[in-house]
Design a protein around this motif. Structure first.
Motif, PDB file in Angstrom:
ATOM      1  N   PHE A   1      15.614  51.550   2.153  1.00  0.00           N
ATOM      2  CA  PHE A   1      16.968  51.798   1.659  1.00  0.00           C
ATOM      3  C   PHE A   1      17.521  50.688   0.762  1.00  0.00           C
ATOM      4  O   PHE A   1      17.804  50.914  -0.409  1.00  0.00           O
ATOM      5  N   CYS A   2      17.711  49.512   1.290  1.00  0.00           N
ATOM      6  CA  CYS A   2      18.308  48.430   0.490  1.00  0.00           C
ATOM      7  C   CYS A   2      17.374  47.988  -0.630  1.00  0.00           C
ATOM      8  O   CYS A   2      17.790  47.831  -1.778  1.00  0.00           O
ATOM      9  N   GLY A   3      16.109  47.762  -0.279  1.00  0.00           N
ATOM     10  CA  GLY A   3      15.149  47.266  -1.266  1.00  0.00           C
ATOM     11  C   GLY A   3      14.965  48.201  -2.441  1.00  0.00           C
ATOM     12  O   GLY A   3      14.889  47.759  -3.595  1.00  0.00           O
ATOM     13  N   ALA A   4      14.890  49.500  -2.201  1.00  0.00           N
ATOM     14  CA  ALA A   4      14.651  50.463  -3.278  1.00  0.00           C
ATOM     15  C   ALA A   4      15.818  50.512  -4.254  1.00  0.00           C
ATOM     16  O   ALA A   4      15.628  50.481  -5.475  1.00  0.00           O
ATOM     17  N   CYS A   5      17.026  50.558  -3.742  1.00  0.00           N
ATOM     18  CA  CYS A   5      18.192  50.652  -4.623  1.00  0.00           C
ATOM     19  C   CYS A   5      18.390  49.347  -5.389  1.00  0.00           C
ATOM     20  O   CYS A   5      18.676  49.358  -6.580  1.00  0.00           O
ATOM     21  N   HIS A   6      18.221  48.225  -4.711  1.00  0.00           N
ATOM     22  CA  HIS A   6      18.381  46.942  -5.390  1.00  0.00           C
ATOM     23  C   HIS A   6      17.298  46.739  -6.439  1.00  0.00           C
ATOM     24  O   HIS A   6      17.579  46.194  -7.513  1.00  0.00           O
ATOM     25  N   ALA A   7      16.077  47.177  -6.177  1.00  0.00           N
ATOM     26  CA  ALA A   7      15.014  47.085  -7.184  1.00  0.00           C
ATOM     27  C   ALA A   7      15.346  47.967  -8.377  1.00  0.00           C
ATOM     28  O   ALA A   7      15.186  47.555  -9.529  1.00  0.00           O
ATOM     29  N   TYR A   8      15.822  49.167  -8.121  1.00  0.00           N
ATOM     30  CA  TYR A   8      16.174  50.096  -9.197  1.00  0.00           C
ATOM     31  C   TYR A   8      17.288  49.523 -10.065  1.00  0.00           C
ATOM     32  O   TYR A   8      17.258  49.609 -11.282  1.00  0.00           O
ATOM     33  N   ALA A   9      18.269  48.892  -9.426  1.00  0.00           N
ATOM     34  CA  ALA A   9      19.410  48.338 -10.153  1.00  0.00           C
ATOM     35  C   ALA A   9      19.135  46.928 -10.682  1.00  0.00           C
ATOM     36  O   ALA A   9      19.971  46.353 -11.357  1.00  0.00           O
ATOM     37  N   ALA A  10      17.956  46.373 -10.373  1.00  0.00           N
ATOM     38  CA  ALA A  10      17.569  45.015 -10.788  1.00  0.00           C
ATOM     39  C   ALA A  10      18.588  43.978 -10.311  1.00  0.00           C
ATOM     40  O   ALA A  10      19.021  43.108 -11.050  1.00  0.00           O
ATOM     41  N   VAL A  11      18.963  44.104  -9.031  1.00  0.00           N
ATOM     42  CA  VAL A  11      19.927  43.189  -8.422  1.00  0.00           C
ATOM     43  C   VAL A  11      19.220  42.437  -7.308  1.00  0.00           C
ATOM     44  O   VAL A  11      18.515  43.031  -6.485  1.00  0.00           O
ATOM     45  N   ASP A  12      19.401  41.118  -7.265  1.00  0.00           N
ATOM     46  CA  ASP A  12      18.783  40.285  -6.244  1.00  0.00           C
ATOM     47  C   ASP A  12      19.317  40.670  -4.866  1.00  0.00           C
ATOM     48  O   ASP A  12      20.518  40.848  -4.683  1.00  0.00           O
TER      49      ASP A  12
END
Length: 159
Positions: free
Chosen positions: A103-114
């Motif tokens: 959940f967190c990792g996928a969305c943050h990777a998609y948005a390129a947010v640390d």
């Protein structure tokens, strides 16, 4: 002529933004991982669109309340997010929520947010009310034992 080109550019920019928003919304929907408690719910602690845009503000506000005022158990706690959005593999082991397919990792990777919350905080449930599978996985990994970084807060207490 320049005016027409400017209008065309603005129109194309607006259309691109609308298409990107629809694509992003569809992409983010897939990040609610099957098998998590969140997958069974219609909304989070706030409406979905509000959570997508404001979750980091809620978490930062809760951080301030917890660290500076000692107030725990809010609906915006990071532990609550993990408890609800965590998924389990076939062996019923909790999957770290910050992994790129979770959940967190996928969305943050998609948005390129640390995503640095889990540099210190547990990425799997660690509270007594979490599932028996989560408690067993934690026990096997030594999570929650004295000295384990993910649960020890510099000022004392658990995270």
């Amino acid at each position: 002529m320049a005016k027409a080109a400017l209008k065309a550019s603005l129109f194309l920019g607006l259309m691109w933004a609308l298409v990107a928003q629809v694509v992003l919304a569809d992409e983010v929907k897939r990040y609610v991982v099957e098998g998590s408690r969140a997958a069974e719910l219609d909304a989070c602690v706030e409406p979905t669109e509000r959570m997508r845009r404001m979750h980091f503000e809620f978490i930062k506000h809760q951080r301030t309340l917890t660290v500076h005022e000692g107030i725990r158990g809010s609906k915006y706690s990071l532990a609550g997010c993990v408890d609800c959005h965590i998924s389990y593999n076939a062996e019923h082991e909790p999957q770290p929520i910050n992994r790129p397919d979770q959940f967190c990792g996928a969305c943050h990777a998609y948005a390129a947010v640390d995503l640095n919350c889990f540099d210190c905080h547990a990425s799997v449930p660690n509270r007594p009310e979490s599932s028996p599978e989560a408690r067993a996985a934690h026990a096997a990994a030594g999570v929650g034992q004295p000295g384990h970084l993910a649960h020890a807060h510099p000022g004392g207490g658990e995270r």
